[in-house]
Every structure is written in C-alpha cells, then in structure tokens.
Scaffold this active site. Structure first.
Site: not given
Length: 256
Positions: A113-115, A117
């Site tokens: 998951l990106d930073i 999210s």
C-alpha cells in the site's frame, strides 16, 4: 553448495525459494541480494540463483545464519497512512516493519500500500506464499473504500469494468460503484484483481476525480474488520488451510 547441473545427489531446494519461505525476502529480491554478494553458504558467497540448499547446509544473509523455515503464518495488519511498505526507506521515512512488535518474526508483505493509503495489509513469514498471493493467477479480489473530490459520472465509473487508459498506461478491469455523496465529496467501493502502482488514484484522475482517502478493506477472503490503525492479528492456522489450499509444509532439514 549444490548446483543445478549436479545430478548425482538430491538437489534439495533452490536457495531463493528456501530464503523466501524463511521470510527473508521474495524470490526476486533474493536474486538481487545474491548479485550484491549478501548471501553465503558453505563458507562461500552464493553466485547463482540455481544453487540448491541441502540437509545440513548453513545459509548466511549479511553474515547472519538463517534458521529453518517455520510453519507458514499470516497476520492481518491495519496500515495507517504515513508509513512506507518497505523494510528500509532511502529517505528515512517510517516503515510498516518498524512499527511491528519486537517479538514478531521476520515477515514480508503481500503486495503493498502506498504511503498515503490505509487499511488491510497481509504480512507473512513465507515469502514464497507472498509472491503466490500477489500474482493475478490467485484471482483474489482487493476491495477498497475510496473518497474522491469532484463530480462522479456513474456511467464512466461503470465503464471501468472494461479496462481503461490514462496517460498512455493501460489498466485492467475495475469494478467501481458510488456509495454516497455529500457536497463535492463522494465515497466509492472499488474492486480489482491486479493493481499497478497507484492505479486507483491514476484511474480516478482520468475521470477528473481526486482521491483524498483510500482504504483497503479486504484482500481475497481476508477482511480488515474491526482492526484499528496499527493493530495486528494473526490468522488462525485452520483458517489459513481453509482459505489457501495446498500450503507447502516446511522442508525438514537434518543437521550433520
């Protein structure tokens, strides 16, 4: 160490698979670590991914011995925004793995998951399993709650099921529906089986929508449920066996 070309003795297990199951890293990352000279066996650097681990072999990563692969374990973790899903960040930003309890074994994430999210992140001590569950062939649906700013065109939203293209990148099928709207903000439910980097944000941008919050609520059969931010809960072994058929049992290696 045993090379693939040796047919006179049992081959054992490829070193990348062995280390992946031990939770060191994914197979692909192990191959990179071999190139960097970080892995040794039998007192010698491992130079080829076709090296096999046999009974009694001692494998070192960065000079530290790697223990016997344990039984496969999986945890549900509620990732808050602001954490990187990497073991080390070149920019020094906080990571998911730094936030885990000290008693946790070495684990890898199933996907990322990106930073910015939030939501469900599966963690496992079995890198081989992580890779398997990330592949599109697993057909596991990842479901998200997405808050967007802008005017939602429900017809264009529904057309995402056929795939879409934004800034020259082709994206696969996405199932998206409008849940509620208040002013210029709306909540959507978005589901997909395969996700490119920041795919949902970019696809929504192509619909003139800005994603202001993105929460993963499920990954395959596993749900975020009532986990609070930074909370961690192990999936019972019985549930794992029911949901992930054919889990490989650890190879028992005798010591000399």
């Amino acid at each position: 160490m045993t090379e693939e070309t040796n047919t006179d003795t049992p081959k054992g297990e490829r070193i990348a698979k062995f280390l992946a199951r031990a939770g060191v890293a994914s197979r692909r990352d192990v191959e990179r670590m071999i190139e960097e000279g970080r892995i040794a066996m039998g007192g010698q650097p491992v130079t080829h991914p076709a090296t096999f681990v046999q009974s009694g072999d001692i494998v070192l990563v960065d000079g530290n011995p790697v223990g016997e692969p344990e039984r496969t374990r999986v945890w549900r973790y509620h990732k808050p925004d602001g954490l990187m899903t990497t073991h080390k960040d070149p920019q020094g930003r906080a990571t998911v793995f730094e936030s885990l309890p000290e008693a946790m074994p070495r684990v890898v994430s199933v996907g990322r998951l990106d930073i910015n999210s939030e939501g469900l992140l599966l963690l496992t001590n079995d890198g081989e399993l992580a890779r398997r569950l990330e592949l599109p062939g697993s057909a596991w649906i990842r479901r998200y709650r997405v808050r967007v700013f802008g005017v939602v065109d429900e017809k264009r939203l529904a057309e995402l099921i056929h795939g879409s293209e934004f800034e020259g990148v082709r994206y696969g099928s996405i199932e998206a529906g409008l849940d509620s709207t208040k002013g210029d903000n709306s909540w959507l439910t978005v589901s997909l089986k395969e996700g490119k980097n920041r795919e949902i944000r970019r696809v929504m941008q192509g619909l003139n929508l800005h994603v202001s919050r993105l929460i993963r609520v499920s990954y395959g059969p596993f749900q975020l449920g009532t986990l609070k931010a930074r909370e961690l809960e192990e999936v019972p072994g019985k549930t794992l066996r029911e949901q992930i058929p054919g889990l490989a049992a650890p190879v028992r290696r005798r010591t000399r």
